[in-house]
Write an enzyme that holds these catalytic residues in place. Structure first.
Site, PDB file in Angstrom:
ATOM      1  N   VAL A 152       0.867  -1.183   0.000  1.00  0.00           N
ATOM      2  CA  VAL A 152       0.000   0.000   0.000  1.00  0.00           C
ATOM      3  C   VAL A 152       0.903   1.231   0.000  1.00  0.00           C
ATOM      4  CG1 VAL A 152      -1.819   1.233   1.237  1.00  0.00           C
ATOM      5  CG2 VAL A 152      -1.736  -1.268   1.320  1.00  0.00           C
ATOM      6  N   ASP A 201       1.591  -0.777  16.160  1.00  0.00           N
ATOM      7  CA  ASP A 201       2.730   0.142  16.288  1.00  0.00           C
ATOM      8  C   ASP A 201       2.493   1.480  15.580  1.00  0.00           C
ATOM      9  OD1 ASP A 201       4.051  -1.777  17.691  1.00  0.00           O
ATOM     10  OD2 ASP A 201       5.623  -2.154  16.205  1.00  0.00           O
ATOM     11  N   ALA A 210       3.506  -6.115  21.199  1.00  0.00           N
ATOM     12  CA  ALA A 210       2.583  -7.047  20.553  1.00  0.00           C
ATOM     13  C   ALA A 210       1.192  -7.103  21.210  1.00  0.00           C
ATOM     14  CB  ALA A 210       3.216  -8.438  20.511  1.00  0.00           C
ATOM     15  N   GLU A 249      18.246  -8.814  24.656  1.00  0.00           N
ATOM     16  CA  GLU A 249      18.080 -10.211  24.223  1.00  0.00           C
ATOM     17  C   GLU A 249      19.096 -10.568  23.139  1.00  0.00           C
ATOM     18  OE1 GLU A 249      13.899 -10.726  23.349  1.00  0.00           O
ATOM     19  OE2 GLU A 249      13.418 -10.890  25.477  1.00  0.00           O
TER      20      GLU A 249
HETATM   21  C1  LIG Z   1      13.184  -7.419  17.265  1.00  0.00           C
HETATM   22  C2  LIG Z   1      11.847  -7.136  17.904  1.00  0.00           C
HETATM   23  C3  LIG Z   1      11.521  -7.749  19.105  1.00  0.00           C
HETATM   24  C4  LIG Z   1      10.294  -7.506  19.712  1.00  0.00           C
HETATM   25  N1  LIG Z   1      10.004  -8.138  20.890  1.00  0.00           N
HETATM   26  C5  LIG Z   1       8.807  -7.950  21.473  1.00  0.00           C
HETATM   27  C6  LIG Z   1       8.456  -8.643  22.666  1.00  0.00           C
HETATM   28  O1  LIG Z   1       9.261  -9.419  23.193  1.00  0.00           O
HETATM   29  N2  LIG Z   1       7.228  -8.428  23.198  1.00  0.00           N
HETATM   30  C7  LIG Z   1       6.333  -7.586  22.617  1.00  0.00           C
HETATM   31  O2  LIG Z   1       5.219  -7.439  23.132  1.00  0.00           O
HETATM   32  N3  LIG Z   1       6.622  -6.907  21.496  1.00  0.00           N
HETATM   33  C8  LIG Z   1       7.826  -7.072  20.899  1.00  0.00           C
HETATM   34  N4  LIG Z   1       8.143  -6.399  19.746  1.00  0.00           N
HETATM   35  C9  LIG Z   1       7.156  -5.454  19.186  1.00  0.00           C
HETATM   36  C10 LIG Z   1       6.055  -6.188  18.423  1.00  0.00           C
HETATM   37  O3  LIG Z   1       6.623  -7.126  17.540  1.00  0.00           O
HETATM   38  C11 LIG Z   1       5.238  -5.154  17.682  1.00  0.00           C
HETATM   39  O4  LIG Z   1       4.684  -4.271  18.625  1.00  0.00           O
HETATM   40  C12 LIG Z   1       4.088  -5.781  16.869  1.00  0.00           C
HETATM   41  O5  LIG Z   1       4.581  -6.687  15.905  1.00  0.00           O
HETATM   42  C13 LIG Z   1       3.296  -4.685  16.177  1.00  0.00           C
HETATM   43  O6  LIG Z   1       2.303  -5.280  15.405  1.00  0.00           O
HETATM   44  P1  LIG Z   1       1.721  -4.522  14.138  1.00  0.00           P
HETATM   45  O7  LIG Z   1       0.657  -5.412  13.609  1.00  0.00           O
HETATM   46  O8  LIG Z   1       1.403  -3.117  14.466  1.00  0.00           O
HETATM   47  O9  LIG Z   1       2.945  -4.443  13.092  1.00  0.00           O
HETATM   48  P2  LIG Z   1       3.828  -5.602  12.445  1.00  0.00           P
HETATM   49  O10 LIG Z   1       3.827  -6.820  13.273  1.00  0.00           O
HETATM   50  O11 LIG Z   1       5.138  -4.962  12.155  1.00  0.00           O
HETATM   51  O12 LIG Z   1       3.072  -5.950  11.098  1.00  0.00           O
HETATM   52  C14 LIG Z   1       3.014  -5.012  10.036  1.00  0.00           C
HETATM   53  C15 LIG Z   1       2.673  -5.736   8.764  1.00  0.00           C
HETATM   54  O13 LIG Z   1       2.390  -4.759   7.770  1.00  0.00           O
HETATM   55  C16 LIG Z   1       3.044  -5.128   6.570  1.00  0.00           C
HETATM   56  N5  LIG Z   1       3.297  -3.879   5.828  1.00  0.00           N
HETATM   57  C17 LIG Z   1       4.156  -2.895   6.158  1.00  0.00           C
HETATM   58  N6  LIG Z   1       4.080  -1.900   5.258  1.00  0.00           N
HETATM   59  C18 LIG Z   1       3.157  -2.246   4.361  1.00  0.00           C
HETATM   60  C19 LIG Z   1       2.636  -1.625   3.188  1.00  0.00           C
HETATM   61  N7  LIG Z   1       3.042  -0.412   2.784  1.00  0.00           N
HETATM   62  N8  LIG Z   1       1.705  -2.289   2.481  1.00  0.00           N
HETATM   63  C20 LIG Z   1       1.268  -3.513   2.869  1.00  0.00           C
HETATM   64  N9  LIG Z   1       1.720  -4.141   3.972  1.00  0.00           N
HETATM   65  C21 LIG Z   1       2.657  -3.522   4.707  1.00  0.00           C
HETATM   66  C22 LIG Z   1       4.299  -5.859   6.994  1.00  0.00           C
HETATM   67  O14 LIG Z   1       4.732  -6.734   5.967  1.00  0.00           O
HETATM   68  C23 LIG Z   1       3.812  -6.591   8.228  1.00  0.00           C
HETATM   69  O15 LIG Z   1       3.330  -7.884   7.912  1.00  0.00           O
HETATM   70  C24 LIG Z   1       9.361  -6.628  19.109  1.00  0.00           C
HETATM   71  C25 LIG Z   1       9.687  -6.008  17.890  1.00  0.00           C
HETATM   72  C26 LIG Z   1      10.913  -6.261  17.293  1.00  0.00           C
HETATM   73  C27 LIG Z   1      11.253  -5.595  15.985  1.00  0.00           C
END
Ligand SMILES: Cc1cc2nc3c(=O)[nH]c(=O)nc-3n(C[C@H](O)[C@H](O)[C@H](O)COP(=O)(O)OP(=O)(O)OC[C@H]3O[C@@H](n4cnc5c(N)ncnc54)[C@H](O)[C@@H]3O)c2cc1C
Length: 400
Positions: free
Chosen positions: A54, A275, A291, A145
């Protein structure tokens, strides 16, 4: 609900980000922490999956645009593209640092770390130039970690693999700009994490920010420099820039301002979660980018759409804090639960393992991870010590 759902994702798989550091440190295979989106929704007849990026859209016309030129109309739009790495404009970070936000990042870092050892084995003089000095910026859960995982990888499996190399010269340095690690936890847990890392040979530098990065050095704000070929940037994230493409109002860290219903103010049909969103807790503070917030926001938004369809007035979003935890490695973790319970050591570690196993998507992945963990626990071995080289592609033309 009697609705048609279209899920658009730039990738064809879901990534369990909390275990990416284990992929980067050769503890797990990449496929163990990812799951095909189509497999998740295979039985949901009213869900259609589109792999596409997107790039923006027209909220007034209720339309989103994809990178391949296609457009999709909607009645309700849920924006959840997550976050991206934030270098805060630190010179050299975008060019030289490694990130840890995606499967690609984790595999790249793993290959790089293993290659550093191969280079040092071939030419031990490179060690003085920082070939085996691994600097991690950011003392949050990701940085802590990752340092614990690197220490375990180097201590046993790589020491065994590189028996002709003085592996004891390898250094892991964790650089944190504030005065303690894991700021979201109590000072006691922060100190316990610092001490556990110290016992594993990780040098922790507090009150030490990264000022600039070059190909073979990491400059700190106090003017000193560390000779290193590796800086992992775990020092910050910002909301996905998609918010700006839609012209949405954003706050700190580029996060989309939402109302109590996780909707964009004035546009009840546009929802921002995870996020990307700056959702507020009951005391008015911005909820962290973790998460459980994303999962609860997703469930709430589905429920809210259903309530509105049935003409009911939904109640506002209320985040239920599930606590925070971080592991340092074998028999070592810190966890704080909202009921005031603090766990540490082996009990905290067991709780961490169990929770992460439960949260993984897909039975096959859970089984793989469990077997991998059991194997590593019993043998101190790490299975995935593979360097993926860029020239390993065949001559077929990949469709983009
Ligand atoms: C290394 C790491 C460790 C973490 N450890 C923890 C933990 O231990 N405990 C915890 O609670 N949280 C943890 N987090 C945070 C947690 O992973 C995030 O808060 C969570 O994944 C956010 O979910 P989300 O659905 O907002 O985004 P995301 O999980 O990032 O999903 C976003 C999705 O959108 C897609 N996307 C992005 N841009 C576009 C676009 N332009 N068009 C179409 N699709 C798109 C991506 O491909 C992805 O699939 C960690 C994060 C990282 C990076």
């Amino acid at each position: 609900l009697p609705v048609d759902v279209i899920l658009v994702d730039a990738r064809n798989y879901h990534t369990f980000q909390p275990l990416l550091y284990q992929v980067a440190t050769a503890g797990l295979d990449g496929e163990d922490v990812c799951y095909p989106v189509r497999a998740i929704f295979g039985r949901q007849r009213n869900a259609r999956i589109i792999m596409g990026e997107v790039v923006g859209g027209d909220l007034a016309a209720r339309r989103i645009d994809l990178a391949d030129g296609a457009s999709l109309d909607y009645d309700e739009l849920v924006l959840a593209p997550g976050a991206v790495t934030n270098s805060f404009g630190t010179p050299g970070v975008d060019r030289y640092a490694f990130g840890l936000k995606s499967l690609g990042d984790a595999l790249r870092l793993r290959s790089h770390v293993l290659t550093c050892f191969e280079r040092a084995e071939a030419n031990p003089e490179l060690i003085d130039g920082g070939m085996l000095t691994f600097v991690v910026a950011g003392g949050g859960p990701t940085g802590v970690e990752l340092c614990g995982g690197l220490a375990e990888l180097i201590d046993r499996p790589l020491r065994r693999d590189f028996s002709h190399l003085d592996v004891g010269k390898a250094k892991i340095i964790l650089v944190e700009a504030t005065d303690r690690l894991l700021r979201m936890l109590s000072p006691r847990s922060s100190e316990s994490a610092r001490s556990a890392l110290g016992k594993r040979g990780v040098e922790v530098k507090l009150n030490a920010g990264v000022a600039e990065v070059g190909i073979d050095r990491v400059g700190l704000v106090d003017g000193t420099a560390i000779r290193s070929r590796t800086l992992v940037w775990a020092a910050g994230i910002k909301a996905h820039p998609l918010a700006a493409s839609f012209g949405l109002e954003t706050g700190r860290g580029g996060r989309v301002i939402v109302d109590d219903y996780l909707c964009v103010p004035g546009r009840p049909e546009v929802h921002a979660i995870g996020d990307l969103a700056a959702s507020l807790s009951i005391d008015g503070s911005v909820i962290p980018q973790v998460a459980p917030v994303a999962i609860q926001g997703g469930k709430y938004t589905a429920w809210l759409i259903g309530e509105r369809m049935q003409g009911r007035k939904p109640s506002p979003f209320r985040y239920r804090d599930k606590g925070t935890m971080a592991t340092i490695g074998r028999h070592s973790a810190v966890a704080e639960l909202p009921i005031g319970l603090k766990l540490g050591g082996a009990i905290g570690w067991a709780a961490w393992l169990l929770l992460h196993l439960i949260m993984l998507i897909g039975f096959r992945n859970r089984a793989n991870v469990l077997v991998n963990w059991a194997w590593s626990y019993l043998t101190f071995d790490r299975a995935s010590r593979i360097i993926i080289q860029r020239d390993e592609t065949m001559t077929g033309t990949v469709v983009h």
